[in-house]
Design a protein around this motif. Structure first.
Motif, PDB file in Angstrom:
ATOM      1  N   LEU A 165       0.934  -1.249  -0.028  1.00 26.30           N
ATOM      2  CA  LEU A 165      -0.373  -0.102  -0.285  1.00 26.30           C
ATOM      3  C   LEU A 165       0.500   1.712   0.149  1.00 26.30           C
ATOM      4  O   LEU A 165       1.395   1.727   0.636  1.00 26.30           O
ATOM      5  CB  LEU A 165      -1.066  -0.232   1.429  1.00 26.30           C
ATOM      6  CG  LEU A 165      -1.813  -1.516   1.276  1.00 26.30           C
ATOM      7  CD1 LEU A 165      -2.397  -1.080   2.557  1.00 26.30           C
ATOM      8  CD2 LEU A 165      -2.501  -1.523  -0.012  1.00 26.30           C
ATOM      9  N   PRO A 166       0.588   1.614  -1.197  1.00 22.23           N
ATOM     10  CA  PRO A 166       1.414   3.233  -1.275  1.00 22.23           C
ATOM     11  C   PRO A 166       1.650   4.281   0.150  1.00 22.23           C
ATOM     12  O   PRO A 166       2.709   5.065   0.355  1.00 22.23           O
ATOM     13  CB  PRO A 166       1.208   4.125  -2.549  1.00 22.23           C
ATOM     14  CG  PRO A 166       0.663   2.805  -3.256  1.00 22.23           C
ATOM     15  CD  PRO A 166       0.015   1.968  -1.656  1.00 22.23           C
ATOM     16  N   ASP A 167       0.583   4.033   0.242  1.00 29.25           N
ATOM     17  CA  ASP A 167       0.422   5.267   1.886  1.00 29.25           C
ATOM     18  C   ASP A 167       0.706   3.977   3.137  1.00 29.25           C
ATOM     19  O   ASP A 167       0.402   5.547   4.252  1.00 29.25           O
ATOM     20  CB  ASP A 167      -1.334   5.902   1.820  1.00 29.25           C
ATOM     21  CG  ASP A 167      -2.459   5.282   1.730  1.00 29.25           C
ATOM     22  OD1 ASP A 167      -1.952   3.661   1.686  1.00 29.25           O
ATOM     23  OD2 ASP A 167      -3.372   5.254   1.751  1.00 29.25           O
ATOM     24  N   GLY A 168       0.352   3.053   3.137  1.00 27.64           N
ATOM     25  CA  GLY A 168       0.938   2.772   4.966  1.00 27.64           C
ATOM     26  C   GLY A 168      -0.511   2.853   5.362  1.00 27.64           C
ATOM     27  O   GLY A 168      -0.081   2.891   6.508  1.00 27.64           O
ATOM     28  N   LYS A 169      -1.044   2.651   5.014  1.00 27.56           N
ATOM     29  CA  LYS A 169      -2.145   3.029   5.797  1.00 27.56           C
ATOM     30  C   LYS A 169      -3.812   1.517   5.314  1.00 27.56           C
ATOM     31  O   LYS A 169      -3.794   1.883   4.118  1.00 27.56           O
ATOM     32  CB  LYS A 169      -3.443   4.776   5.450  1.00 27.56           C
ATOM     33  CG  LYS A 169      -2.475   5.554   6.395  1.00 27.56           C
ATOM     34  CD  LYS A 169      -2.694   6.676   5.830  1.00 27.56           C
ATOM     35  CE  LYS A 169      -2.319   8.224   5.959  1.00 27.56           C
ATOM     36  NZ  LYS A 169      -3.083   9.241   5.583  1.00 27.56           N
ATOM     37  N   HIS A 222       4.647  -0.823   5.203  1.00 24.25           N
ATOM     38  CA  HIS A 222       3.569  -0.738   3.736  1.00 24.25           C
ATOM     39  C   HIS A 222       3.128  -1.641   2.665  1.00 24.25           C
ATOM     40  O   HIS A 222       2.206  -1.949   2.085  1.00 24.25           O
ATOM     41  CB  HIS A 222       3.973   0.118   2.612  1.00 24.25           C
ATOM     42  CG  HIS A 222       4.345   1.709   3.205  1.00 24.25           C
ATOM     43  ND1 HIS A 222       3.625   2.323   2.021  1.00 24.25           N
ATOM     44  CD2 HIS A 222       5.417   1.733   3.816  1.00 24.25           C
ATOM     45  CE1 HIS A 222       4.246   3.834   2.909  1.00 24.25           C
ATOM     46  NE2 HIS A 222       5.576   3.317   3.721  1.00 24.25           N
TER      47      HIS A 222
END
Length: 152
Positions: free
Chosen positions: A83-87, A130
């Protein structure tokens, strides 16, 4: 060679066949089990969802390096995605895992169930940096369907 000698050779030969058959049983079981598994990798979440109806809708389109393993005989699943945003994805929430991991894949670490802290649909998930790791247990899926819940 007398009767006793021939009988001894026959016992040894039969024993060798029996040992060979015993050694094949685990491999046959593994083969049968692998026939009921489908594994795939995708560059993005959108590519994964376009290819597989069983891919969870909550998986972000922008996820990358998606790995997926599913049982073709039930609802057991494994999922890994970067996940690019790590959320956590939208719609996921903190929660206690439900069910157990029944599948194995080299890309799914064995300690993930102990690290899971959230639920996304019927998936239990752990976010490690991530990397999102998730699993779904067929028994949980069956119970949810009986209760009128959907998978996503």
């Amino acid at each position: 060679m007398g009767f006793a000698g021939k009988a001894f050779v026959g016992v040894i030969a039969a024993g060798g066949v029996a040992v060979g058959a015993v050694m094949l049983v685990p491999k046959t079981g593994e083969l049968r089990e692998s026939m009921h598994r489908q594994e795939a990798a995708y560059p993005t979440g959108s590519a994964a969802k376009a290819d597989r109806k069983s891919m969870p809708a909550w998986l972000p389109d922008g996820a990358t390096r998606v790995s997926y393993l599913m049982s073709t005989t039930g609802g057991d699943r494994l999922l890994k995605a970067s996940l690019p945003d790590g959320k956590l994805p939208a719609g996921c929430s903190e929660g206690t895992p439900q069910g157990a991991v029944h599948l194995k894949a080299s890309w799914f670490p064995g300690d993930i169930p102990a690290r899971a802290t959230a639920r996304c649909g019927l998936y239990n998930v752990a976010l490690v940096g991530h990397e999102l790791y998730g699993w779904q247990d067929d028994e949980v899926v069956i119970a949810a369907r009986k209760a009128g819940q959907t998978a996503d």
